[in-house]
Design an enzyme around this catalytic site. Structure first.
Site, PDB file in Angstrom:
ATOM      1  N   LYS A  25       1.065  -1.395   0.046  1.00  0.00           N
ATOM      2  CA  LYS A  25      -0.143  -0.264   0.267  1.00  0.00           C
ATOM      3  C   LYS A  25       0.433   0.955   0.077  1.00  0.00           C
ATOM      4  CE  LYS A  25      -2.179  -0.979   4.000  1.00  0.00           C
ATOM      5  NZ  LYS A  25      -0.801  -2.042   4.487  1.00  0.00           N
ATOM      6  N   ARG A  76      11.512  -6.594   4.126  1.00  0.00           N
ATOM      7  CA  ARG A  76      11.821  -5.100   3.691  1.00  0.00           C
ATOM      8  C   ARG A  76      12.645  -4.041   5.015  1.00  0.00           C
ATOM      9  NH1 ARG A  76       5.613  -2.011   5.189  1.00  0.00           N
ATOM     10  NH2 ARG A  76       6.013  -3.186   6.804  1.00  0.00           N
ATOM     11  N   ARG A  82       0.685  -9.430  14.077  1.00  0.00           N
ATOM     12  CA  ARG A  82      -0.443  -8.184  13.240  1.00  0.00           C
ATOM     13  C   ARG A  82      -1.066  -8.552  11.887  1.00  0.00           C
ATOM     14  NH1 ARG A  82       5.191  -5.802  10.228  1.00  0.00           N
ATOM     15  NH2 ARG A  82       2.872  -3.809   9.783  1.00  0.00           N
ATOM     16  N   ARG A 116      12.162  -2.564  10.624  1.00  0.00           N
ATOM     17  CA  ARG A 116      10.912  -2.174  11.311  1.00  0.00           C
ATOM     18  C   ARG A 116      11.349  -3.076  12.439  1.00  0.00           C
ATOM     19  NH1 ARG A 116       5.982  -0.228   8.185  1.00  0.00           N
ATOM     20  NH2 ARG A 116       4.637  -1.080  10.134  1.00  0.00           N
ATOM     21  N   ARG A 166      -8.838   0.862  10.311  1.00  0.00           N
ATOM     22  CA  ARG A 166      -8.478  -0.416  10.417  1.00  0.00           C
ATOM     23  C   ARG A 166      -9.568  -1.295  11.204  1.00  0.00           C
ATOM     24  NH1 ARG A 166      -2.616   0.580  10.170  1.00  0.00           N
ATOM     25  NH2 ARG A 166      -1.430  -1.411   9.626  1.00  0.00           N
TER      26      ARG A 166
HETATM   27  P1  ADP Z   1       2.691  -1.776   3.222  1.00  0.00           P
HETATM   28  O1  ADP Z   1       2.536  -0.056   2.695  1.00  0.00           O
HETATM   29  O2  ADP Z   1       1.210  -2.374   3.063  1.00  0.00           O
HETATM   30  O3  ADP Z   1       2.749  -2.045   4.581  1.00  0.00           O
HETATM   31  P2  ADP Z   1       5.030  -1.864   1.810  1.00  0.00           P
HETATM   32  O4  ADP Z   1       4.605  -0.998   0.858  1.00  0.00           O
HETATM   33  O5  ADP Z   1       5.699  -1.269   2.607  1.00  0.00           O
HETATM   34  O6  ADP Z   1       4.039  -2.210   2.639  1.00  0.00           O
HETATM   35  O7  ADP Z   1       5.314  -3.220   0.933  1.00  0.00           O
HETATM   36  C1  ADP Z   1       5.984  -4.175   2.526  1.00  0.00           C
HETATM   37  C2  ADP Z   1       7.673  -4.715   1.189  1.00  0.00           C
HETATM   38  O8  ADP Z   1       6.853  -5.322  -0.072  1.00  0.00           O
HETATM   39  C3  ADP Z   1       8.352  -3.422   0.715  1.00  0.00           C
HETATM   40  O9  ADP Z   1       9.943  -4.437   1.049  1.00  0.00           O
HETATM   41  C4  ADP Z   1       8.529  -3.257  -0.427  1.00  0.00           C
HETATM   42  O10 ADP Z   1       9.649  -3.204  -1.030  1.00  0.00           O
HETATM   43  C5  ADP Z   1       8.489  -4.459  -1.151  1.00  0.00           C
HETATM   44  N1  ADP Z   1       6.995  -4.350  -2.087  1.00  0.00           N
HETATM   45  C6  ADP Z   1       6.211  -3.463  -2.445  1.00  0.00           C
HETATM   46  N2  ADP Z   1       5.291  -4.021  -3.623  1.00  0.00           N
HETATM   47  C7  ADP Z   1       6.072  -4.883  -4.134  1.00  0.00           C
HETATM   48  C8  ADP Z   1       5.266  -5.361  -5.177  1.00  0.00           C
HETATM   49  N3  ADP Z   1       4.812  -5.267  -5.737  1.00  0.00           N
HETATM   50  N4  ADP Z   1       6.160  -6.329  -5.676  1.00  0.00           N
HETATM   51  C9  ADP Z   1       7.174  -6.739  -4.426  1.00  0.00           C
HETATM   52  N5  ADP Z   1       7.676  -6.192  -3.488  1.00  0.00           N
HETATM   53  C10 ADP Z   1       6.332  -5.122  -3.277  1.00  0.00           C
HETATM   54  P1  AMP Z   2       1.283   0.044   9.248  1.00  0.00           P
HETATM   55  O1  AMP Z   2       2.755   1.260   8.392  1.00  0.00           O
HETATM   56  O2  AMP Z   2       0.318   0.733   8.393  1.00  0.00           O
HETATM   57  O3  AMP Z   2       1.738  -1.440   8.812  1.00  0.00           O
HETATM   58  O4  AMP Z   2       0.988   0.715  11.138  1.00  0.00           O
HETATM   59  C1  AMP Z   2       2.016   0.278  12.281  1.00  0.00           C
HETATM   60  C2  AMP Z   2       1.567   0.515  13.153  1.00  0.00           C
HETATM   61  O5  AMP Z   2       0.811   1.419  14.010  1.00  0.00           O
HETATM   62  C3  AMP Z   2       0.253  -0.543  13.032  1.00  0.00           C
HETATM   63  O6  AMP Z   2       0.329  -1.759  13.226  1.00  0.00           O
HETATM   64  C4  AMP Z   2      -0.518  -0.454  14.143  1.00  0.00           C
HETATM   65  O7  AMP Z   2      -0.514  -0.470  15.922  1.00  0.00           O
HETATM   66  C5  AMP Z   2      -0.263   1.394  14.537  1.00  0.00           C
HETATM   67  N1  AMP Z   2      -1.275   2.057  13.259  1.00  0.00           N
HETATM   68  C6  AMP Z   2      -1.686   2.546  12.002  1.00  0.00           C
HETATM   69  N2  AMP Z   2      -2.401   2.513  11.849  1.00  0.00           N
HETATM   70  C7  AMP Z   2      -4.056   2.602  12.817  1.00  0.00           C
HETATM   71  C8  AMP Z   2      -4.619   2.229  12.945  1.00  0.00           C
HETATM   72  N3  AMP Z   2      -5.567   3.183  11.863  1.00  0.00           N
HETATM   73  N4  AMP Z   2      -5.536   1.862  13.736  1.00  0.00           N
HETATM   74  C9  AMP Z   2      -4.374   1.767  14.751  1.00  0.00           C
HETATM   75  N5  AMP Z   2      -3.722   1.432  15.029  1.00  0.00           N
HETATM   76  C10 AMP Z   2      -2.921   1.754  13.622  1.00  0.00           C
END
Ligand code: ADP
Ligand code: AMP
Length: 209
Positions: free
Chosen positions: A13, A122, A166, A155, A88
């Site tokens: 995302k 990641r 998660r 992270r 969420r």
């Molecule tokens: P989210 O925001 O949904 O938690 P991220 O955008 O941070 O996910 O992506 C999670 C991991 O997957 C990151 O390390 C990113 O570089 C990788 N990634 C994102 N999109 C793709 C894709 N389409 N194909 C392969 N790897 C991806």
């Molecule tokens: P994310 O970067 O979206 O994976 O979020 C990281 C962490 O932030 C999550 O695991 C939650 O602990 C907190 N968080 C992010 N967005 C929300 C939300 N909308 N409601 C509650 N907790 C959240």
């Protein structure tokens, strides 16, 4: 235009939102990024949520909603935004519907084993938040941010135990939003398993319909 990006953690995302925000000229609002920035800056909010984020649990709805309302007061959100990681819970979605009209909810579909691979590989730059992947999107020099030259970190919540928690939290509290938005006629599913450029293309073509 107001978009909600829905989907499991690690579905891509943030990666797609970062590309789409330039094309659509609307800001990317990631509640996860807002919490991480508060933690980094050691604000009151940051102190309150630090251990919650590390464990992979959700921050209480009231705290999260107040933070989003405050962000909506900034003028750059007037034309719309991409909400990433919010709402969420059903409660958050109900509250959101009172303050913003949502145009589309983009549901990033990705199987669990791919999610785990993406999350465990990641890596992020702590100061800019730029995201990489050890295999799918590596930096030019291993372990180093392309732009700042700083070392990349993993992270806390991308470590195995937190990842599993998660995913459980996602299934229990967030996945019900798929049916919630489907019922409202707002849900648009996209295949998040392909390369980022193709995911972006699918998103843009869906928005142009
Ligand atoms: P989210 O925001 O949904 O938690 P991220 O955008 O941070 O996910 O992506 C999670 C991991 O997957 C990151 O390390 C990113 O570089 C990788 N990634 C994102 N999109 C793709 C894709 N389409 N194909 C392969 N790897 C991806
Ligand atoms: P994310 O970067 O979206 O994976 O979020 C990281 C962490 O932030 C999550 O695991 C939650 O602990 C907190 N968080 C992010 N967005 C929300 C939300 N909308 N409601 C509650 N907790 C959240």
């Amino acid at each position: 235009m107001n978009l909600v990006f829905l989907g499991p953690p690690g579905a891509g995302k943030g990666t797609i939102a970062n590309k789409a925000k330039e094309i659509l000229s609307i800001p990317h609002i990631s509640t996860g990024d807002l919490f991480r920035s508060a933690i980094k800056n050691e604000t009151e909010l940051g102190k309150k949520v630090k251990t919650i984020l590390a464990s992979g649990e959700l921050v209480p709805d009231s705290v999260t909603i107040d933070m989003v309302i405050e962000r909506f007061m900034e003028s750059d959100t007037q034309k719309g935004c991409i909400l990433d990681g919010f709402p969420r819970t059903i409660f958050q979605a109900d509250e959101l519907s009172k303050i913003r009209k949502i145009d589309h909810v983009i549901n990033f579909e990705l199987d669990t084993s791919s999610v785990v691979k993406r999350l465990s590989g990641r890596r992020v730059c702590k100061s800019t938040g730029k995201t990489y992947h050890t295999i799918y999107n590596p930096p030019k020099i291993e372990g180093i941010d392309d732009e700042t030259g700083e070392p990349l970190i993993q992270r806390e919540d991308d470590k195995e135990e937190a990842i599993l928690n998660r995913l459980k939290v996602y299934e229990e509290q967030t996945a019900p939003l798929i049916a919630y938005y489907e019922k409202l006629g707002l849900l648009r599913n996209i295949d998040a398993s392909v390369a980022p450029e193709l995911v972006l293309q699918e998103l843009l073509s869906l928005l142009s319909k």
